[in-house]
Motif scaffolding. Structure first.
Motif, PDB file in Angstrom:
ATOM      1  N   ASP A 224     -30.544   5.272  49.071  1.00 35.41           N
ATOM      2  CA  ASP A 224     -30.767   4.500  50.296  1.00 35.41           C
ATOM      3  C   ASP A 224     -30.456   3.024  50.118  1.00 35.41           C
ATOM      4  N   ARG A 225     -30.004   2.424  51.228  1.00 34.67           N
ATOM      5  CA  ARG A 225     -29.702   0.994  51.294  1.00 34.67           C
ATOM      6  C   ARG A 225     -30.425   0.446  52.516  1.00 34.67           C
ATOM      7  N   VAL A 226     -31.368  -0.453  52.275  1.00 32.12           N
ATOM      8  CA  VAL A 226     -32.335  -0.853  53.299  1.00 32.12           C
ATOM      9  C   VAL A 226     -32.011  -2.260  53.807  1.00 32.12           C
ATOM     10  N   CYS A 227     -31.626  -2.361  55.069  1.00 28.38           N
ATOM     11  CA  CYS A 227     -31.287  -3.655  55.679  1.00 28.38           C
ATOM     12  C   CYS A 227     -32.561  -4.318  56.195  1.00 28.38           C
ATOM     13  N   LEU A 228     -32.812  -5.550  55.720  1.00 24.30           N
ATOM     14  CA  LEU A 228     -34.076  -6.230  56.013  1.00 24.30           C
ATOM     15  C   LEU A 228     -33.863  -7.557  56.760  1.00 24.30           C
ATOM     16  N   PRO A 229     -33.759  -7.501  58.089  1.00 26.42           N
ATOM     17  CA  PRO A 229     -33.726  -8.744  58.875  1.00 26.42           C
ATOM     18  C   PRO A 229     -35.102  -9.304  59.159  1.00 26.42           C
ATOM     19  N   VAL A 230     -36.152  -8.592  58.697  1.00 26.39           N
ATOM     20  CA  VAL A 230     -37.534  -9.049  58.921  1.00 26.39           C
ATOM     21  C   VAL A 230     -37.910 -10.047  57.823  1.00 26.39           C
ATOM     22  N   PRO A 231     -38.837 -10.970  58.109  1.00 28.80           N
ATOM     23  CA  PRO A 231     -39.128 -12.032  57.137  1.00 28.80           C
ATOM     24  C   PRO A 231     -39.840 -11.532  55.886  1.00 28.80           C
ATOM     25  N   PHE A 232     -39.415 -12.054  54.736  1.00 27.12           N
ATOM     26  CA  PHE A 232     -40.058 -11.714  53.464  1.00 27.12           C
ATOM     27  C   PHE A 232     -41.468 -12.284  53.369  1.00 27.12           C
ATOM     28  N   PHE A 259     -33.577 -13.912  61.341  1.00 28.14           N
ATOM     29  CA  PHE A 259     -33.033 -12.844  62.180  1.00 28.14           C
ATOM     30  C   PHE A 259     -31.863 -13.305  63.034  1.00 28.14           C
ATOM     31  N   ASP A 260     -30.774 -12.560  62.934  1.00 28.01           N
ATOM     32  CA  ASP A 260     -29.569 -12.774  63.729  1.00 28.01           C
ATOM     33  C   ASP A 260     -29.050 -11.383  64.070  1.00 28.01           C
ATOM     34  N   PRO A 261     -29.096 -10.983  65.353  1.00 28.01           N
ATOM     35  CA  PRO A 261     -28.743  -9.598  65.690  1.00 28.01           C
ATOM     36  C   PRO A 261     -27.320  -9.209  65.288  1.00 28.01           C
ATOM     37  N   ALA A 262     -26.365 -10.121  65.483  1.00 34.87           N
ATOM     38  CA  ALA A 262     -24.981  -9.795  65.121  1.00 34.87           C
ATOM     39  C   ALA A 262     -24.826  -9.667  63.607  1.00 34.87           C
ATOM     40  N   ALA A 263     -25.432 -10.593  62.863  1.00 34.06           N
ATOM     41  CA  ALA A 263     -25.356 -10.531  61.401  1.00 34.06           C
ATOM     42  C   ALA A 263     -26.020  -9.262  60.873  1.00 34.06           C
ATOM     43  N   THR A 264     -27.087  -8.832  61.529  1.00 38.81           N
ATOM     44  CA  THR A 264     -27.785  -7.613  61.110  1.00 38.81           C
ATOM     45  C   THR A 264     -26.884  -6.398  61.250  1.00 38.81           C
ATOM     46  N   LEU A 265     -26.256  -6.244  62.410  1.00 32.48           N
ATOM     47  CA  LEU A 265     -25.400  -5.085  62.624  1.00 32.48           C
ATOM     48  C   LEU A 265     -24.153  -5.156  61.744  1.00 32.48           C
ATOM     49  N   GLU A 266     -23.650  -6.366  61.504  1.00 32.61           N
ATOM     50  CA  GLU A 266     -22.509  -6.541  60.608  1.00 32.61           C
ATOM     51  C   GLU A 266     -22.863  -6.093  59.187  1.00 32.61           C
ATOM     52  N   ALA A 267     -24.074  -6.438  58.751  1.00 32.59           N
ATOM     53  CA  ALA A 267     -24.519  -6.046  57.408  1.00 32.59           C
ATOM     54  C   ALA A 267     -24.671  -4.530  57.294  1.00 32.59           C
ATOM     55  N   VAL A 268     -25.241  -3.905  58.318  1.00 32.60           N
ATOM     56  CA  VAL A 268     -25.371  -2.442  58.312  1.00 32.60           C
ATOM     57  C   VAL A 268     -24.000  -1.800  58.170  1.00 32.60           C
ATOM     58  N   GLN A 269     -23.040  -2.305  58.948  1.00 36.35           N
ATOM     59  CA  GLN A 269     -21.682  -1.754  58.927  1.00 36.35           C
ATOM     60  C   GLN A 269     -21.015  -1.986  57.573  1.00 36.35           C
ATOM     61  N   GLY A 278     -37.269  -3.588  61.766  1.00 42.81           N
ATOM     62  CA  GLY A 278     -37.380  -4.591  62.812  1.00 42.81           C
ATOM     63  C   GLY A 278     -38.594  -4.361  63.686  1.00 42.81           C
ATOM     64  N   VAL A 279     -38.988  -5.403  64.408  1.00 40.08           N
ATOM     65  CA  VAL A 279     -39.963  -5.239  65.478  1.00 40.08           C
ATOM     66  C   VAL A 279     -39.178  -4.853  66.724  1.00 40.08           C
ATOM     67  N   PRO A 280     -39.830  -4.273  67.736  1.00 36.13           N
ATOM     68  CA  PRO A 280     -39.082  -3.823  68.916  1.00 36.13           C
ATOM     69  C   PRO A 280     -38.193  -4.896  69.535  1.00 36.13           C
ATOM     70  N   THR A 281     -38.650  -6.150  69.568  1.00 36.71           N
ATOM     71  CA  THR A 281     -37.817  -7.196  70.174  1.00 36.71           C
ATOM     72  C   THR A 281     -36.511  -7.399  69.402  1.00 36.71           C
ATOM     73  N   MET A 282     -36.517  -7.152  68.088  1.00 37.25           N
ATOM     74  CA  MET A 282     -35.277  -7.251  67.309  1.00 37.25           C
ATOM     75  C   MET A 282     -34.307  -6.142  67.705  1.00 37.25           C
ATOM     76  N   PHE A 283     -34.824  -4.916  67.821  1.00 36.61           N
ATOM     77  CA  PHE A 283     -33.956  -3.808  68.220  1.00 36.61           C
ATOM     78  C   PHE A 283     -33.419  -4.024  69.632  1.00 36.61           C
ATOM     79  N   ILE A 284     -34.254  -4.572  70.512  1.00 31.18           N
ATOM     80  CA  ILE A 284     -33.795  -4.871  71.874  1.00 31.18           C
ATOM     81  C   ILE A 284     -32.649  -5.876  71.831  1.00 31.18           C
TER      82      ILE A 284
END
Length: 537
Positions: A224-232, A259-269, A278-284
C-alpha cells in the motif's frame, strides 16, 4: 430484555507491545528496499533502510544537543519529510514530541512552549502569512526553558544532523533499550474550543497500536501507498497516517505542505497511491475540481474519512468516481489516540454514511445518560464513552482537567451524543452542547444537515441553534452554495423542507457563507457559527 449500549472489540490478534522505534526496526528488517516515504513537492524518496538511517541520524543529533528521555521537543511545521523524521527520532530516544499547530500565532505558541516545558523546538521557516522565526523571536524571552530552535531547510537543520557524528551508535541503542511502550511519547494540544487548549499526553502503546489497528482494518500491507493531505500535527496524519503505514510496511506519500486538492489528486496519480485520507470537506474540494475527471485515480482502493460525518452523496461519488470502494469512516478524539470506532471494508453505503462504524479490537464503548451515567438501552441517545489501551495518559500537568474527562473507571467521556444500534454500529447525533432545544423539542442538527445535502444548490451545510425569545432556540442553516452567483434563498430552503421534516426542525434562518470555521482536526466550529449569528441579530 433490551440489550444495553455497550460493546467491546474482541480479537485473537494481541496488542503490540513494542515501542515505536522497535516497531520501525521490524518494518526495516522485513522490507528494507521498499519505499517508506515519498515527498512529492521535493521529489525526495526513502526506502525503509534509508528512512531508518535518516531517523537514526536525527535521533543521534538530538542526543548530541543534550535531549534526554522525557524531554519535550516541539515540532511546529507544515507537512514535510523532516516532520516525519522528528516524529520517529524523538520516539527512538524517549523524548516527548509536542505537536504545535502551524496556524498558531505568538500568544498560542508562547502558551504551548511554557505549558509543555519545551527545551528544543524544530520549526518551519515560513508558511503562507506566518514568519515562524519572527514569532519565535517574539516569545523567546518569555520561555526560559527553550534552549534552542532548529529551522527546517536552514543551516541549523544541517547542524542538527551533523551532530550525529559525535554520538556513537551504541549510545542510541542504549537510549532505546531504556524505553517502555508505556512511556509518554507525544503531546497533542486539543482544539481548545473554549479556553486554552489542553495537552493530551499519549504513550507509544496508545498511538502505535491505534495506527496499527486502523491500518489493519483497511487491510494495509507492504503493497500500500498512503496519500496524506491531512496535517501531521494532528492524530489523523501522524497516527492513522504515518504509524498506520509504517506498522504495516506501507509507504507514506506527502502530496503538499498543506492541503491542496489538485496537488493531492496529482500525487495519487503520479505515485499510484492505493489509499487517500481526508475530512469530508477535502473530498468535496477534490470532487469539485474543474478538471477532476482528467485524473487517473484507478490505483485507489481504500482510504479514511474522518473528522465529521460524510454526506451520502459525497460518499457515493468517492466510491464510484475515486474508486475507493473500501473507504472507511473513522471516529475518535485526540484523547483516545484517536480512533475508537471504524467502518469495515465490506460495509454498505448506509453504514458508511449513517454511522461511524463499530468498536475496534481491544476497545470498549458505551452510551450513557449524560446526567446519571447509567448505560442506556440500544437505540437511545446519550453520551459516548470509550475505554481501553487508547485512552490517553492524561492532560499534561493538568490532573484536575484529566479527572473531568476520564472517570475513575478509566472511561473517557467524549462529549458526543450517540446512539448505538442493535447491530453495534454507532451513530453520532451531535455534541451534547450542540443539541438544539426549541420549545421543549430536542433537535439533532445531523438529521437536518443530512436531509439538506440533497438540495441541488447546497455544496455544504451546518445547522446550529441560535437564541430565540419565544422558543429558547431556533434553527439556523449555514450554507455554502454550489454556485456563489445563484445562492439559496430562505423561501427555497423552507419549501424544500415542507412536508419532509417536522415543522419545528425546519430552519427559520439562513446564512450563506464561503467557508466554515474549522478546528485543527477538521471539525466545524459550530460555536463560532452560533456566536456570529447571535451578533448579527
Amino acid at each position: 430484555m433490551t440489550e444495553l449500549s455497550y460493546a467491546h472489540g474482541t480479537s485473537t490478534t494481541p496488542l503490540l507491545g513494542d515501542t515505536i522505534g522497535a516497531n520501525l526496526d521490524r518494518a526495516i528488517a522485513a522490507h528494507p528496499e521498499r519505499e517508506a516515504l515519498v515527498d512529492v513537492p521535493s521529489g525526495r524518496r526513502w526506502t525503509y533502510a534509508e528512512f531508518g538511517a535518516a531517523v537514526d541520524e536525527v535521533a543521534r543529533g538530538l542526543l548530541a544537543k543534550g535531549v534526554l528521555k522525557g524531554d519535550r521537543v516541539g515540532i511546529w511545521a507544515i507537512n514535510c519529510p523532516e516532520w516525519v523524521l522528528v516524529q520517529y527520532a524523538t520516539a527512538r530516544i524517549g523524548a516527548i514530541m509536542v505537536n504545535i499547530n502551524p496556524a498558531y500565532r505568538a500568544h498560542e505558541l508562547e502558551y504551548v512552549l511554557k505549558q509543555a516545558g519545551i527545551s528544543v523546538l524544530v520549526a518551519s521557516q515560513e508558511h503562507k502569512s506566518s514568519d515562524y522565526r519572527a514569532l519565535v523571536n517574539q516569545v523567546r524571552e518569555k520561555c526560559p526553558e527553550l534552549r534552542e530552535t532548529v529551522y527546517i531547510g536552514d543551516p541549523s537543520w544541517d547542524t542538527l544532523t551533523a551532530g550525529a557524528a559525535a554520538v556513537p551508535v551504541e549510545r542510541l541503542a542504549a537510549a532505546a533499550a531504556e524505553l517502555s511502550c508505556d512511556d509518554p511519547v507525544n503531546i497533542q494540544y486539543t482544539s481548545g474550543t473554549t479556553g486554552f487548549p489542553k495537552g493530551a499526553t499519549l504513550s507509544h502503546h496508545n498511538i502505535l497500536n491505534n495506527g496499527y489497528w486502523v491500518g489493519r482494518t483497511v487491510g494495509y500491507t507492504e503493497q500500500d501507498r498512503v496519500c496524506l493531505p491531512v496535517p501531521f500535527y494532528h492524530c489523523f496524519g501522524m497516527v492513522m497516517g504515518n504509524l498506520g503505514a509504517t506498522s504495516h510496511g506501507a509507504c507514506i506519500v506527502i502530496p503538499a505542505p498543506s492541503f491542496d486538492p489538485a496537488a493531492t489528486l496529482e500525487a495519487v496519480q503520479q505515485e499510484r497511491c492505493t489509499s487517500l485520507y481526508g475530512v469530508p470537506t477535502m473530498f468535496i474540494a477534490e470532487l469539485n475540481l474543474p478538471g477532476f475527471a482528467t485524473y487517473d485515480l484507478s490505483s485507489l482502493r481504500t482510504g479514511i474519512m474522518a473528522g465529521s460525518p460524510c454526506p451520502v452523496e459525497v460518499m457515493k461519488r468517492v466510491v464510484a468516481e475515486m474508486h475507493m470502494r473500501e473507504v472507511s469512516i473513522g471516529y475518535g478524539m485526540t484523547e483516545t489516540s484517536p480512533v475508537s470506532l471504524q467502518t469495515r471494508m465490506d460495509d454498505d453505503l448506509e453504514h458508511r454514511t449513517g454511522t461511524v462504524g463499530r468498536v475496534l479490537p481491544h476497545i470498549e464503548v458505551k452510551v450513557v445518560d449524560p446526567v446519571g451515567g447509567v448505560t442506556l438501552p440500544r437505540g437511545e441517545p446519550g453520551e459516548l464513552c470509550t475505554r481501553g489501551y487508547s485512552v490517553m495518559l492524561g492532560y499534561w500537568d493538568e490532573p484536575e482537567k484529566t479527572a473531568e474527562a476520564v472517570d475513575p473507571g478509566r472511561w473517557m467521556h467524549t462529549g458526543d451524543l450517540a446512539v448505538m444500534r442493535e447491530d453495534g454500529y454507532v451513530e453520532i447525533v451531535g455534541r451534547i452542547k450542540d443539541m438544539i432545544i426549541r420549545g421543549g423539542e430536542n433537535i439533532y442538527p445531523r438529521e437536518i444537515e443530512e436531509f439538506l445535502y440533497a438540495h441541488p444548490k447546497i455544496a455544504d451545510v451546518q445547522v446550529v441553534g441560535v437564541p430565540h425569545e419565544r422558543y429558547g432556540e431556533e434553527v439556523l442553516a449555514c450554507v455554502i452554495p454550489r454556485d456563489p452567483d445563484d445562492p439559496l434563498t430562505l423561501e427555497e430552503l423552507r419549501g424544500f423542507c415542507e412536508g419532509q421534516l417536522a415543522h419545528y426542525k425546519i430552519p427559520s434562518r439562513l446564512r450563506i457563507l464561503d467557508a466554515f470555521p474549522m478546528t485543527v482536526s477538521g471539525k466545524v466550529r459550530k460555536i463560532e457559527l452560533r456566536e456570529e449569528a447571535a451578533r448579527e441579530r
